[in-house]
Design an enzyme around this catalytic site. Structure first.
Site, PDB file in Angstrom:
ATOM      1  CB  ILE A   1      31.345  40.536  46.422  1.00 23.59           C
ATOM      2  CG1 ILE A   1      32.220  41.097  47.547  1.00 23.59           C
ATOM      3  CG2 ILE A   1      31.616  41.224  45.080  1.00 23.59           C
ATOM      4  CD1 ILE A   1      32.319  42.573  47.666  1.00 23.59           C
TER       5      ILE A   1
ATOM      6  CB  CYS B   1      29.900  33.736  34.960  1.00 23.40           C
ATOM      7  SG  CYS B   1      30.334  34.578  36.447  1.00 23.40           S
TER       8      CYS B   1
ATOM      9  NE  ARG C   1      31.213  38.491  37.591  1.00 24.04           N
ATOM     10  CZ  ARG C   1      32.475  38.098  37.542  1.00 24.04           C
ATOM     11  NH1 ARG C   1      32.761  36.856  37.259  1.00 24.04           N
ATOM     12  NH2 ARG C   1      33.457  38.939  37.768  1.00 24.04           N
TER      13      ARG C   1
ATOM     14  NE  ARG D   1      38.508  32.297  33.192  1.00 29.65           N
ATOM     15  CZ  ARG D   1      37.685  32.883  34.063  1.00 29.65           C
ATOM     16  NH1 ARG D   1      36.760  32.186  34.661  1.00 29.65           N
ATOM     17  NH2 ARG D   1      37.766  34.161  34.312  1.00 29.65           N
TER      18      ARG D   1
ATOM     19  CB  SER E   1      31.492  47.841  40.024  1.00 39.45           C
ATOM     20  OG  SER E   1      32.038  47.286  38.850  1.00 39.45           O
ATOM     21  CB  VAL E   2      36.796  45.645  40.416  1.00 38.72           C
ATOM     22  CG1 VAL E   2      38.163  45.625  39.760  1.00 38.72           C
ATOM     23  CG2 VAL E   2      36.905  45.386  41.912  1.00 38.72           C
TER      24      VAL E   2
ATOM     25  CE  LYS F   1      42.027  35.813  36.671  1.00 43.82           C
ATOM     26  NZ  LYS F   1      40.823  36.603  36.395  1.00 43.82           N
ATOM     27  CG  ASN F   2      41.516  39.782  38.629  1.00 45.00           C
ATOM     28  OD1 ASN F   2      41.400  39.102  37.612  1.00 45.00           O
ATOM     29  ND2 ASN F   2      40.834  39.544  39.740  1.00 45.00           N
TER      30      ASN F   2
ATOM     31  CG  ASP G   1      38.493  37.062  43.281  1.00 46.27           C
ATOM     32  OD1 ASP G   1      37.296  36.769  43.130  1.00 46.27           O
ATOM     33  OD2 ASP G   1      39.112  37.786  42.478  1.00 46.27           O
TER      34      ASP G   1
ATOM     35  NE  ARG H   1      31.505  39.266  34.356  1.00 45.43           N
ATOM     36  CZ  ARG H   1      30.423  39.928  33.989  1.00 45.43           C
ATOM     37  NH1 ARG H   1      29.480  39.320  33.333  1.00 45.43           N
ATOM     38  NH2 ARG H   1      30.276  41.196  34.305  1.00 45.43           N
TER      39      ARG H   1
HETATM   40  C1  UD1 Z   1      36.549  41.815  39.551  1.00 45.85           C
HETATM   41  C2  UD1 Z   1      37.545  40.678  39.507  1.00 45.85           C
HETATM   42  C3  UD1 Z   1      36.983  39.445  40.183  1.00 45.85           C
HETATM   43  C4  UD1 Z   1      36.530  39.787  41.605  1.00 45.85           C
HETATM   44  C5  UD1 Z   1      35.592  40.992  41.606  1.00 45.85           C
HETATM   45  C6  UD1 Z   1      35.241  41.465  43.002  1.00 45.85           C
HETATM   46  C7  UD1 Z   1      38.734  41.126  37.437  1.00 45.85           C
HETATM   47  C8  UD1 Z   1      39.004  40.720  36.037  1.00 45.85           C
HETATM   48  N1  UD1 Z   1      37.840  40.386  38.099  1.00 45.85           N
HETATM   49  O1  UD1 Z   1      35.387  41.389  38.818  1.00 45.85           O
HETATM   50  O2  UD1 Z   1      38.004  38.451  40.215  1.00 45.85           O
HETATM   51  O3  UD1 Z   1      35.850  38.680  42.150  1.00 45.85           O
HETATM   52  O4  UD1 Z   1      36.208  42.094  40.908  1.00 45.85           O
HETATM   53  O5  UD1 Z   1      36.374  41.769  43.719  1.00 45.85           O
HETATM   54  O6  UD1 Z   1      39.315  42.062  37.952  1.00 45.85           O
HETATM   55  N2  UD1 Z   1      27.925  44.810  39.567  1.00 45.85           N
HETATM   56  C9  UD1 Z   1      26.734  45.387  39.176  1.00 45.85           C
HETATM   57  N3  UD1 Z   1      26.735  46.138  38.039  1.00 45.85           N
HETATM   58  C10 UD1 Z   1      27.859  46.352  37.288  1.00 45.85           C
HETATM   59  C11 UD1 Z   1      29.070  45.767  37.716  1.00 45.85           C
HETATM   60  C12 UD1 Z   1      29.066  45.007  38.853  1.00 45.85           C
HETATM   61  O7  UD1 Z   1      25.705  45.218  39.818  1.00 45.85           O
HETATM   62  O8  UD1 Z   1      27.782  47.051  36.275  1.00 45.85           O
HETATM   63  C13 UD1 Z   1      27.953  43.989  40.805  1.00 45.85           C
HETATM   64  C14 UD1 Z   1      28.403  42.545  40.531  1.00 45.85           C
HETATM   65  O9  UD1 Z   1      27.337  41.750  40.122  1.00 45.85           O
HETATM   66  C15 UD1 Z   1      28.938  42.159  41.899  1.00 45.85           C
HETATM   67  C16 UD1 Z   1      29.548  43.448  42.415  1.00 45.85           C
HETATM   68  O10 UD1 Z   1      28.952  44.503  41.657  1.00 45.85           O
HETATM   69  O11 UD1 Z   1      27.895  41.773  42.732  1.00 45.85           O
HETATM   70  C17 UD1 Z   1      31.051  43.548  42.290  1.00 45.85           C
HETATM   71  O12 UD1 Z   1      31.445  43.216  40.965  1.00 45.85           O
HETATM   72  P1  UD1 Z   1      32.732  43.880  40.282  1.00 45.85           P
HETATM   73  O13 UD1 Z   1      33.539  44.543  41.329  1.00 45.85           O
HETATM   74  O14 UD1 Z   1      32.269  44.681  39.121  1.00 45.85           O
HETATM   75  O15 UD1 Z   1      33.476  42.587  39.736  1.00 45.85           O
HETATM   76  P2  UD1 Z   1      34.280  42.443  38.386  1.00 45.85           P
HETATM   77  O16 UD1 Z   1      34.931  43.718  38.026  1.00 45.85           O
HETATM   78  O17 UD1 Z   1      33.429  41.760  37.376  1.00 45.85           O
END
Ligand code: UD1
Length: 418
Positions: free
Chosen positions: A329, A118, A123, A399, A165-166, A22-23, A307, A94
């Site tokens: 995380i 969420c 996030r 989901r 950040s992913v 999915k991701n 995850d 998201r």
């Molecule tokens: C993706 C995955 C999710 C997984 C997460 C971490 C998808 C659709 N979802 O979520 O399943 O749990 O990676 O492996 O791929 N952060 C900031 N600022 C930002 C963006 C992120 O502070 O602009 C922080 C977040 O709050 C969190 C950390 O960075 O604490 C990691 O988040 P991120 O890697 O961005 O997660 P997602 O991409 O949302």
């Protein structure tokens, strides 16, 4: 509202085929905005994917989903494009924010609803915006929307992410695809799903290279009009079923995978005494008689994935002694703990660390989950618990887990949706 009923303590055996990720599919679907014709194979049929397809249709792309073959075809004829992602489509998923980069790259503007927080944390999207600003976008936030513009197109730049950040790495990659000049992204997420997006973008005509945590993007010289891509397997689904097998399996084979992608997870399970036979494209999980305690900390890839944290915690309730999980995380990702405690687990939380005092006998109960991975951890708990477990709010599971009950039922689990 639908519920899952599980009668636990049934030994499982059989084969489980792992679905597409999915991701990985979500950012690749967002990337189809950059393209003309795309055919994606190995798509998981889960709710988040249908939400993303709705968003792409809203934007003006045509999409066709072949549910029998798990294939999606997308066409973008660049006509009647709306550079908008409305609140109702972003609030439930998201990853909707990932259309920001490609819309800005191709159509030079975008208006995207802020996704909001969420259950697992606040996030924010500040890192996404930081990268886009460095690439030359003008961005303001108004009435809950990100309003972004790059009148003369985006320009290559150097972006150093202050933390990993992913989503921000993916949005930056998508935005930089058409940028003029070279882009250097530093301190990037290098999850297998990010690498799959890069593989897709390179098929589309991108020239992208990964060196450690640095990604180099040399722009797109010529767009390839028709692209076919098979999405990578879902490593979180794989980990979830391996843990199910470690809990109640007699002999479970998980296939349609690449075991080298989850080396760290395999090492953790082996350390816990899980009986695994690892092959290149499948893993056999045999009856595990004694589960051992372990301490882990969630980390960006190649570290242990957040995850899979909730699922591993269920296995830790079977271990002899104190296991610890530090969640580094997300700030609020122990929502499954009170529910596991209601089922008899002995868990204490202090700051970012949960201590699981094992072994404890789990007992079926009526439980409720607040997010996707927490929900599936309750399914695992239900499989190993005495008596019946009733899981509420299973829309979270839908989901992200394709055919969950069917896959478990094929292995003789007593699980039913009502
Ligand atoms: C993706 C995955 C999710 C997984 C997460 C971490 C998808 C659709 N979802 O979520 O399943 O749990 O990676 O492996 O791929 N952060 C900031 N600022 C930002 C963006 C992120 O502070 O602009 C922080 C977040 O709050 C969190 C950390 O960075 O604490 C990691 O988040 P991120 O890697 O961005 O997660 P997602 O991409 O949302």
């Amino acid at each position: 509202m639908q519920k899952l009923l599980i009668n636990g303590k049934k030994e499982l055996s059989g084969t489980i085929s792992i679905s597409g990720s999915k991701n990985a599919t979500l950012p690749i679907l967002a990337a189809s905005i950059l393209s003309h014709q795309v055919k994606l194979k190995n798509i998981p049929l889960v709710k988040d994917i249908s939400t993303m397809l709705e968003l792409l249709k809203f934007i003006g792309l045509s999409t066709y989903l072949d549910k029998k073959k798990n294939i999606i075809k997308i066409t973008n004829i660049d006509k009647n494009i709306k550079t908008l992602a409305p609140y109702n489509l972003v609030k439930t998923m998201r990853a909707g924010v990932l259309v920001l980069g490609p819309l800005l790259a191709k159509y030079k503007k975008a208006k995207i609803s802020l996704p909001g927080g969420c259950a697992i944390g606040t996030r924010p999207v500040n890192l996404h915006l930081l990268a886009l600003k460095k690439l030359g976008a003008k961005i303001k936030i108004k009435n809950g929307y990100i309003i972004a513009e790059a009148k003369n197109g985006l320009r290559g730049a150097k972006v150093k992410f202050p933390s990993i950040s992913v989503g921000a790495t993916e949005n930056a990659l998508l935005a930089a695809f058409y940028a003029k000049g070279k882009t250097i992204l530093q301190n990037c997420a290098i999850e297998p799903e990010v690498k799959d997006l890069i593989k897709f973008l390179n098929k589309l005509g991108g020239r992208i290279k990964v060196v450690g945590r640095t990604i180099l993007i040399f722009g797109c010289k010529k767009i390839i009009k028709r692209v076919i891509h098979e999405v990578i397997f879902d490593r979180i689904e794989l980990g979830t079923y391996m843990i199910a097998a470690a809990l109640v399996g007699k002999r479970i084979i998980v296939n349609k995978i690449e075991s080298k992608v989850i080396k760290n997870e395999i090492d953790v399970l082996k350390k816990m005494g899980v009986n695994l036979k690892v092959k290149k494209k499948s893993i056999e999980v045999l009856k595990s008689t004694k589960i051992k305690k372990v301490n882990i900390s969630t980390k960006p890839y190649p570290g242990f994935p957040t995850d899979l944290q909730a699922q591993l915690m269920v296995l830790m309730t079977r271990a002899d002694g104190k296991s610890k999980i530090t969640e580094s995380i997300f700030e609020n990702r122990f929502m499954h703990v009170p529910e596991l405690k209601r089922m008899g687990a002995n868990i204490e939380i202090k700051n970012k660390t949960a201590t699981i005092n094992g072994p404890s006998k789990l007992n079926g109960a009526e439980v409720m989950a607040t997010d996707l991975r927490a929900s599936v951890s309750l399914v695992l708990a239900g499989l190993v618990a005495d008596n019946r477990t009733v899981i509420n709010r299973i829309y979270h599971l839908d989901r992200g887990y394709e055919l969950l009950e069917k896959k478990l039922k094929n292995c003789k689990a007593r699980i039913k949706r009502i």
